[in-house]
Design a protein around this motif. Structure first.
Motif, PDB file in Angstrom:
ATOM      1  N   TYR A 189       0.839  -1.208   0.000  1.00 44.36           N
ATOM      2  CA  TYR A 189       0.000   0.000   0.000  1.00 44.36           C
ATOM      3  C   TYR A 189       0.865   1.246   0.000  1.00 44.36           C
ATOM      4  O   TYR A 189       1.835   1.343   0.744  1.00 44.36           O
ATOM      5  N   THR A 190       0.508   2.189  -0.858  1.00 42.13           N
ATOM      6  CA  THR A 190       1.150   3.493  -0.910  1.00 42.13           C
ATOM      7  C   THR A 190       0.080   4.554  -0.740  1.00 42.13           C
ATOM      8  O   THR A 190      -0.981   4.468  -1.375  1.00 42.13           O
ATOM      9  N   VAL A 191       0.335   5.534   0.100  1.00 41.92           N
ATOM     10  CA  VAL A 191      -0.630   6.616   0.288  1.00 41.92           C
ATOM     11  C   VAL A 191      -0.652   7.479  -0.972  1.00 41.92           C
ATOM     12  O   VAL A 191       0.377   8.011  -1.382  1.00 41.92           O
ATOM     13  N   THR A 192      -1.820   7.598  -1.577  1.00 38.14           N
ATOM     14  CA  THR A 192      -1.967   8.434  -2.770  1.00 38.14           C
ATOM     15  C   THR A 192      -3.161   9.366  -2.573  1.00 38.14           C
ATOM     16  O   THR A 192      -4.092   9.046  -1.836  1.00 38.14           O
ATOM     17  N   PRO A 193      -3.148  10.535  -3.221  1.00 45.09           N
ATOM     18  CA  PRO A 193      -4.233  11.489  -3.009  1.00 45.09           C
ATOM     19  C   PRO A 193      -5.541  11.035  -3.645  1.00 45.09           C
ATOM     20  O   PRO A 193      -5.555  10.491  -4.748  1.00 45.09           O
ATOM     21  N   ILE A 194      -6.632  11.263  -2.927  1.00 40.40           N
ATOM     22  CA  ILE A 194      -7.970  10.993  -3.429  1.00 40.40           C
ATOM     23  C   ILE A 194      -8.732  12.311  -3.394  1.00 40.40           C
ATOM     24  O   ILE A 194      -8.824  12.945  -2.336  1.00 40.40           O
ATOM     25  N   THR A 195      -9.248  12.725  -4.544  1.00 35.82           N
ATOM     26  CA  THR A 195      -9.977  13.991  -4.598  1.00 35.82           C
ATOM     27  C   THR A 195     -11.378  13.817  -4.041  1.00 35.82           C
ATOM     28  O   THR A 195     -12.055  12.823  -4.315  1.00 35.82           O
ATOM     29  N   LEU A 196     -11.796  14.796  -3.245  1.00 36.13           N
ATOM     30  CA  LEU A 196     -13.126  14.777  -2.637  1.00 36.13           C
ATOM     31  C   LEU A 196     -13.774  16.133  -2.882  1.00 36.13           C
ATOM     32  O   LEU A 196     -13.262  17.161  -2.433  1.00 36.13           O
ATOM     33  N   ASN A 197     -14.877  16.144  -3.620  1.00 31.77           N
ATOM     34  CA  ASN A 197     -15.599  17.388  -3.873  1.00 31.77           C
ATOM     35  C   ASN A 197     -16.783  17.492  -2.919  1.00 31.77           C
ATOM     36  O   ASN A 197     -17.565  16.551  -2.796  1.00 31.77           O
ATOM     37  N   VAL A 198     -16.889  18.629  -2.256  1.00 33.87           N
ATOM     38  CA  VAL A 198     -17.981  18.858  -1.317  1.00 33.87           C
ATOM     39  C   VAL A 198     -18.790  20.049  -1.802  1.00 33.87           C
ATOM     40  O   VAL A 198     -18.242  21.135  -2.006  1.00 33.87           O
ATOM     41  N   GLY A 199     -20.092  19.826  -2.004  1.00 35.06           N
ATOM     42  CA  GLY A 199     -20.963  20.921  -2.434  1.00 35.06           C
ATOM     43  C   GLY A 199     -20.626  21.390  -3.840  1.00 35.06           C
ATOM     44  O   GLY A 199     -20.146  20.634  -4.677  1.00 35.06           O
ATOM     45  N   GLN A 200     -20.866  22.658  -4.078  1.00 28.67           N
ATOM     46  CA  GLN A 200     -20.619  23.244  -5.396  1.00 28.67           C
ATOM     47  C   GLN A 200     -19.176  23.727  -5.486  1.00 28.67           C
ATOM     48  O   GLN A 200     -18.922  24.910  -5.693  1.00 28.67           O
ATOM     49  N   ALA A 201     -18.257  22.811  -5.303  1.00 34.60           N
ATOM     50  CA  ALA A 201     -16.839  23.186  -5.294  1.00 34.60           C
ATOM     51  C   ALA A 201     -16.390  23.552  -6.700  1.00 34.60           C
ATOM     52  O   ALA A 201     -16.523  22.769  -7.633  1.00 34.60           O
ATOM     53  N   GLN A 202     -15.868  24.740  -6.846  1.00 29.26           N
ATOM     54  CA  GLN A 202     -15.375  25.197  -8.146  1.00 29.26           C
ATOM     55  C   GLN A 202     -13.857  25.158  -8.231  1.00 29.26           C
ATOM     56  O   GLN A 202     -13.289  25.042  -9.297  1.00 29.26           O
ATOM     57  N   HIS A 203     -13.216  25.266  -7.070  1.00 33.21           N
ATOM     58  CA  HIS A 203     -11.753  25.365  -7.042  1.00 33.21           C
ATOM     59  C   HIS A 203     -11.132  24.042  -7.490  1.00 33.21           C
ATOM     60  O   HIS A 203     -11.358  23.020  -6.873  1.00 33.21           O
ATOM     61  N   LYS A 204     -10.372  24.091  -8.552  1.00 33.40           N
ATOM     62  CA  LYS A 204      -9.679  22.882  -8.996  1.00 33.40           C
ATOM     63  C   LYS A 204      -8.237  22.928  -8.502  1.00 33.40           C
ATOM     64  O   LYS A 204      -7.640  23.984  -8.380  1.00 33.40           O
ATOM     65  N   HIS A 205      -7.705  21.749  -8.248  1.00 33.45           N
ATOM     66  CA  HIS A 205      -6.310  21.693  -7.814  1.00 33.45           C
ATOM     67  C   HIS A 205      -5.410  22.174  -8.937  1.00 33.45           C
ATOM     68  O   HIS A 205      -5.514  21.727 -10.063  1.00 33.45           O
ATOM     69  N   HIS A 206      -4.563  23.087  -8.618  1.00 35.87           N
ATOM     70  CA  HIS A 206      -3.566  23.559  -9.579  1.00 35.87           C
ATOM     71  C   HIS A 206      -2.364  23.982  -8.756  1.00 35.87           C
ATOM     72  O   HIS A 206      -2.390  23.891  -7.536  1.00 35.87           O
ATOM     73  N   ALA A 207      -1.335  24.419  -9.432  1.00 29.25           N
ATOM     74  CA  ALA A 207      -0.155  24.852  -8.688  1.00 29.25           C
ATOM     75  C   ALA A 207      -0.552  26.026  -7.804  1.00 29.25           C
ATOM     76  O   ALA A 207      -0.901  27.090  -8.294  1.00 29.25           O
ATOM     77  N   ASN A 208      -0.556  25.808  -6.520  1.00 26.68           N
ATOM     78  CA  ASN A 208      -0.957  26.864  -5.596  1.00 26.68           C
ATOM     79  C   ASN A 208       0.156  27.902  -5.491  1.00 26.68           C
ATOM     80  O   ASN A 208       1.332  27.593  -5.565  1.00 26.68           O
ATOM     81  N   ASP A 209      -0.268  29.140  -5.299  1.00 18.89           N
ATOM     82  CA  ASP A 209       0.704  30.220  -5.178  1.00 18.89           C
ATOM     83  C   ASP A 209       1.233  30.256  -3.747  1.00 18.89           C
ATOM     84  O   ASP A 209       0.960  31.197  -2.997  1.00 18.89           O
ATOM     85  N   LEU A 210       1.942  29.216  -3.395  1.00 21.25           N
ATOM     86  CA  LEU A 210       2.490  29.161  -2.039  1.00 21.25           C
ATOM     87  C   LEU A 210       3.613  30.188  -1.904  1.00 21.25           C
ATOM     88  O   LEU A 210       4.488  30.269  -2.762  1.00 21.25           O
ATOM     89  N   GLU A 211       3.558  30.946  -0.856  1.00 24.40           N
ATOM     90  CA  GLU A 211       4.631  31.893  -0.582  1.00 24.40           C
ATOM     91  C   GLU A 211       5.550  31.287   0.467  1.00 24.40           C
ATOM     92  O   GLU A 211       5.102  30.908   1.552  1.00 24.40           O
ATOM     93  N   VAL A 212       6.822  31.187   0.117  1.00 26.19           N
ATOM     94  CA  VAL A 212       7.795  30.589   1.027  1.00 26.19           C
ATOM     95  C   VAL A 212       7.952  31.482   2.257  1.00 26.19           C
ATOM     96  O   VAL A 212       8.088  32.710   2.140  1.00 26.19           O
ATOM     97  N   ASP A 213       7.897  30.862   3.422  1.00 34.43           N
ATOM     98  CA  ASP A 213       8.031  31.628   4.659  1.00 34.43           C
ATOM     99  C   ASP A 213       9.413  32.260   4.770  1.00 34.43           C
ATOM    100  O   ASP A 213      10.430  31.615   4.510  1.00 34.43           O
ATOM    101  N   LYS A 214       9.442  33.514   5.158  1.00 37.44           N
ATOM    102  CA  LYS A 214      10.709  34.169   5.470  1.00 37.44           C
ATOM    103  C   LYS A 214      10.986  34.049   6.972  1.00 37.44           C
ATOM    104  O   LYS A 214      12.121  34.125   7.416  1.00 37.44           O
TER     105      LYS A 214
END
Length: 226
Positions: free
Chosen positions: A101-126
């Motif tokens: 077994y390997t842990v792999t992501p499972i997508t779960l949509n709740v309600g009228q979810a519009q946000h799709k997974h994409h490269a998030n604009d993560l800001e690296v902590d200073k």
């Protein structure tokens, strides 16, 4: 119980998954269904005092849940948790006794979810000093190099963590697309130090969990591996 047996790292290895996982949500309850390659309920080993750790993150990586679903019947586990309408990725962290077994992501949509997974604009902590409800935790590390040992040391500024799930803390790391999942346990019973290796360059978000006075606090950091 020998806690040292639990100091393993879930490095992502692409291979055959002999356990299939299905995650659904309805009216405040997350349901996880497990089947082995024969269609039966797999027998799970205990890792850090629980048969199952469930990690749920929202598409933008802002929401983070670490829960422990309870067994209802063979192969069916449930966790009561209200989820706002959104797209989530879920990670079912289990140790089946007789299956690969390997842990792999499972997508779960709740309600009228519009946000799709994409490269998030993560800001690296200073600044790696974070305070939650008066408890301050600082992340210290020597290197952010891909393929090198990444030793994560947490300075709790004099606060004493209580054992939580058989360890002094837990760390979950995800890449910015929430595809790679690493659950890291402390290097020893008496230190808030964790080590792992991140082989890919890029931004990662990590959540460190510590328990003070009976309550679990979560500290989130964004790092960049070069």
């Amino acid at each position: 119980m020998n806690h040292h047996a639990g100091y393993h790292h879930h490095h992502i290895v692409q291979g055959e998954n002999e356990v299939t996982t299905k995650v659904t949500y309805k009216e405040g309850v997350i349901t996880i269904e497990l089947k082995d390659k024969h269609g039966n309920a797999p027998e799970l080993g205990v890792s850090h005092e629980k048969e199952m750790h469930l990690i749920v993150v929202s598409a933008d990586l802002k929401e983070y849940i670490h829960g422990h679903p309870e067994k209802q019947t063979d192969g069916v586990y449930k966790l009561q948790r209200d989820l706002a309408d959104n797209e989530y990725k879920t990670f079912v962290d289990i140790a089946p006794k007789n299956s690969t077994y390997t842990v792999t992501p499972i997508t779960l949509n709740v309600g009228q979810a519009q946000h799709k997974h994409h490269a998030n604009d993560l800001e690296v902590d200073k600044d790696y000093v974070k305070t939650v409800d008066g408890y301050t935790v600082e992340l210290k590390t020597d290197t952010f190099e891909a393929g090198q040992e990444l030793l994560l040391s947490f300075d709790l500024k004099g606060a004493t963590p209580e054992p939580y799930l058989g360890a002094l803390g837990h760390v979950v790391i995800l890449d910015e697309n929430a595809n790679r999942f690493i659950h890291v346990h402390p290097v020893s019973n008496d230190k808030t130090q964790f080590d792992t290796v991140l082989t890919e360059t890029g931004k990662y978000k990590l959540w460190a969990e510590f328990q003070f006075n009976g309550k679990v606090y979560v500290y989130a950091y964004v790092i960049e591996i070069k």
